[in-house]
Scaffold this motif. Structure first.
Motif, PDB file in Angstrom:
ATOM      1  N   PRO A 173      19.757  55.796  -1.277  1.00 61.37           N
ATOM      2  CA  PRO A 173      19.704  54.426  -0.747  1.00 61.37           C
ATOM      3  C   PRO A 173      21.002  53.676  -1.031  1.00 61.37           C
ATOM      4  CG  PRO A 173      18.356  54.622  -2.745  1.00 61.37           C
ATOM      5  CD  PRO A 173      18.953  55.983  -2.495  1.00 61.37           C
ATOM      6  N   TYR A 174      21.319  52.731  -0.169  1.00 62.93           N
ATOM      7  CA  TYR A 174      22.415  51.792  -0.453  1.00 62.93           C
ATOM      8  C   TYR A 174      22.068  50.467   0.213  1.00 62.93           C
ATOM      9  CZ  TYR A 174      24.176  53.251   4.198  1.00 62.93           C
ATOM     10  OH  TYR A 174      24.299  53.545   5.534  1.00 62.93           O
ATOM     11  N   PRO A 175      22.575  49.365  -0.329  1.00 59.80           N
ATOM     12  CA  PRO A 175      22.242  48.063   0.255  1.00 59.80           C
ATOM     13  C   PRO A 175      22.624  48.007   1.727  1.00 59.80           C
ATOM     14  CG  PRO A 175      23.328  47.789  -1.863  1.00 59.80           C
ATOM     15  CD  PRO A 175      23.453  49.247  -1.519  1.00 59.80           C
ATOM     16  N   GLY A 176      21.697  47.628   2.561  1.00 62.65           N
ATOM     17  CA  GLY A 176      21.947  47.521   3.994  1.00 62.65           C
ATOM     18  C   GLY A 176      21.658  48.808   4.754  1.00 62.65           C
ATOM     19  N   GLY A 177      21.352  49.872   4.022  1.00 61.05           N
ATOM     20  CA  GLY A 177      21.060  51.148   4.679  1.00 61.05           C
ATOM     21  C   GLY A 177      19.644  51.214   5.215  1.00 61.05           C
ATOM     22  N   ASN A 178      18.852  50.261   4.812  1.00 55.38           N
ATOM     23  CA  ASN A 178      17.399  50.182   5.070  1.00 55.38           C
ATOM     24  C   ASN A 178      16.841  51.084   6.176  1.00 55.38           C
ATOM     25  OD1 ASN A 178      18.198  48.182   7.221  1.00 55.38           O
ATOM     26  ND2 ASN A 178      18.577  46.898   5.416  1.00 55.38           N
ATOM     27  N   MET A 179      16.856  50.642   7.410  1.00 56.82           N
ATOM     28  CA  MET A 179      16.176  51.431   8.451  1.00 56.82           C
ATOM     29  C   MET A 179      16.991  52.639   8.901  1.00 56.82           C
ATOM     30  SD  MET A 179      13.362  51.889   9.856  1.00 56.82           S
ATOM     31  CE  MET A 179      12.618  50.437   9.105  1.00 56.82           C
ATOM     32  N   TYR A 180      18.329  52.544   8.818  1.00 54.00           N
ATOM     33  CA  TYR A 180      19.141  53.721   9.158  1.00 54.00           C
ATOM     34  C   TYR A 180      18.784  54.879   8.218  1.00 54.00           C
ATOM     35  CZ  TYR A 180      23.083  56.862   9.769  1.00 54.00           C
ATOM     36  OH  TYR A 180      23.850  57.985   9.999  1.00 54.00           O
ATOM     37  N   GLY A 181      18.786  54.585   6.907  1.00 53.10           N
ATOM     38  CA  GLY A 181      18.445  55.623   5.938  1.00 53.10           C
ATOM     39  C   GLY A 181      17.033  56.147   6.142  1.00 53.10           C
ATOM     40  N   ALA A 182      16.137  55.243   6.511  1.00 53.34           N
ATOM     41  CA  ALA A 182      14.743  55.664   6.732  1.00 53.34           C
ATOM     42  C   ALA A 182      14.647  56.645   7.907  1.00 53.34           C
ATOM     43  CB  ALA A 182      13.862  54.441   6.987  1.00 53.34           C
ATOM     44  N   THR A 183      15.414  56.395   8.972  1.00 51.44           N
ATOM     45  CA  THR A 183      15.359  57.335  10.106  1.00 51.44           C
ATOM     46  C   THR A 183      15.917  58.700   9.691  1.00 51.44           C
ATOM     47  OG1 THR A 183      17.539  56.706  11.029  1.00 51.44           O
ATOM     48  CG2 THR A 183      15.604  55.495  11.840  1.00 51.44           C
ATOM     49  N   LYS A 184      16.963  58.692   8.866  1.00 48.30           N
ATOM     50  CA  LYS A 184      17.570  59.967   8.473  1.00 48.30           C
ATOM     51  C   LYS A 184      16.694  60.708   7.456  1.00 48.30           C
ATOM     52  CE  LYS A 184      21.194  59.820  11.146  1.00 48.30           C
ATOM     53  NZ  LYS A 184      21.307  60.740  12.291  1.00 48.30           N
ATOM     54  N   ALA A 185      15.966  59.956   6.627  1.00 52.41           N
ATOM     55  CA  ALA A 185      14.994  60.596   5.731  1.00 52.41           C
ATOM     56  C   ALA A 185      13.894  61.260   6.563  1.00 52.41           C
ATOM     57  CB  ALA A 185      14.401  59.564   4.774  1.00 52.41           C
ATOM     58  N   ALA A 186      13.483  60.577   7.628  1.00 54.44           N
ATOM     59  CA  ALA A 186      12.456  61.156   8.504  1.00 54.44           C
ATOM     60  C   ALA A 186      12.986  62.419   9.198  1.00 54.44           C
ATOM     61  CB  ALA A 186      12.019  60.125   9.548  1.00 54.44           C
TER      62      ALA A 186
END
Ligand code: NDP
Ligand code: 8X3
Length: 262
Positions: free
Chosen positions: A152-165
């Motif tokens: 995680p990183y600040p501001g990564g919120n939904m972008y990171g979530a899509t890549k985790a998926a």
């Protein structure tokens, strides 16, 4: 141990690359063209696809396509011309980050576009191509994830979530395909310059985009292309399930701690 496929083998292989009009996808197209593979190149910008195809000396089927458009994907990729119909390698690369705002301020529109592209687009393309691979008991799906799917990183919120998926979908695909010869790889790059990624993320603000890479040595799209190609050129019984790659000057750097003033 069987040998890696020869150059001659690649001439009989078809590689489908989404998001081929810029950055990584263009580098992937050049990498696979270098070994003579037939290419299916997708993206929304037709003129970019045509310009790229003109540079490559291999058979190319260019498809102007928005991966979010399920009927369009099913029509175009579900009815490929005979010479391109047997897809050996699918590189699910089309994707984007939009914004770097904290979750409470981020644009819901941006979030929806990321989910629709990075996750649902990849889902639609994969579901369209996979039955053919299963019928032939042959193929390799390479998903382009990100370190943002793990760290995680600040501001990564939904972008990171899509890549985790995407990472978990890659693992679950492999589970479904365990009784087949089909391989699934999730490529997870870190900081990489030389693409339009940050210009897109910052909605065209080129100065802000340039600052992301300022003073740092980044990966290049060619570095990522080499990793993608490597995983697909290994002997058929070898499945590289994930590749996490960063420039040597990048590392996961600890947990954030808030220290309120007392
Ligand atoms: P670019 O912005 O340079 O390229 C993105 C590509 O995706 C373009 O070809 C674009 O084509 C295509 N694309 C975007 N939306 C759609 C859509 N709805 N339908 C079809 N194609 C679409 O970025 P990168 O090359 O850097 O990124 C490629 C992938 O790598 C992305 O999934 C990204 O998340 C991932 N990644 C990038 C990293 C980086 O630092 N650069 C690091 C880790 C992962 P067009 O606009 O013509 O449709
Ligand atoms: C791109 C890498 O760190 O900007 O996926 O999320 S990062």
């Amino acid at each position: 141990m069987s040998s890696p496929p020869s150059l001659l083998d690649w001439k009989n292989r078809t590689v489908l690359i989404t998001g081929a009009t810029a950055g990584f996808g263009t580098a992937f197209a050049h990498r696979y063209a270098a070994v003579g593979a037939r290419l299916i190149l997708c993206g929304r910008r037709t003129e970019r696809l045509e310009a790229l195809a003109a540079q490559l000396s291999v058979p190319v089927h260019a498809v102007t396509l928005d991966v979010r458009d399920r009927p369009a994907v099913e029509t175009a990729l579900g009815n490929l011309p005979a010479a391109f119909a047997d897809v050996d390698v699918l590189v699910n690369n089309a994707g984007l980050a939009l914004g770097l705002e904290p979750a409470s301020k981020a644009s819901l529109d941006d979030w929806e576009i990321m989910v629709d592209t990075n996750l649902k687009g990849l889902m639609i393309v994969t579901r369209t191509i996979l039955p053919g691979m299963v019928a032939r008991d042959r193929g390799h799906i390479v998903n382009i994830g990100s370190v943002a799917g793990t760290y995680p990183y600040p501001g990564g919120n939904m972008y990171g979530a899509t890549k985790a998926a995407v990472a978990q979908f890659s693992r679950n695909l492999a589970a479904d395909l365990v009784n087949t010869a089909i391989r699934v790889t999730n490529i997870e790059p870190g900081l990489c310059s030389g693409s339009e990624f940050s210009q897109v993320r910052f909605h065209g603000d080129e100065d802000r985009a340039a600052k992301v890479y300022e003073g740092a040595v980044s990966l290049t799209p060619d570095d990522v292309a080499e990793a993608v190609f490597w995983t697909t050129a290994l002997p058929r019984h070898v499945n590289i399930t994930r590749v996490e790659m960063m420039p040597v000057g990048q590392a996961p750097a600890g947990l954030a701690v808030h220290r309120p003033k007392v």
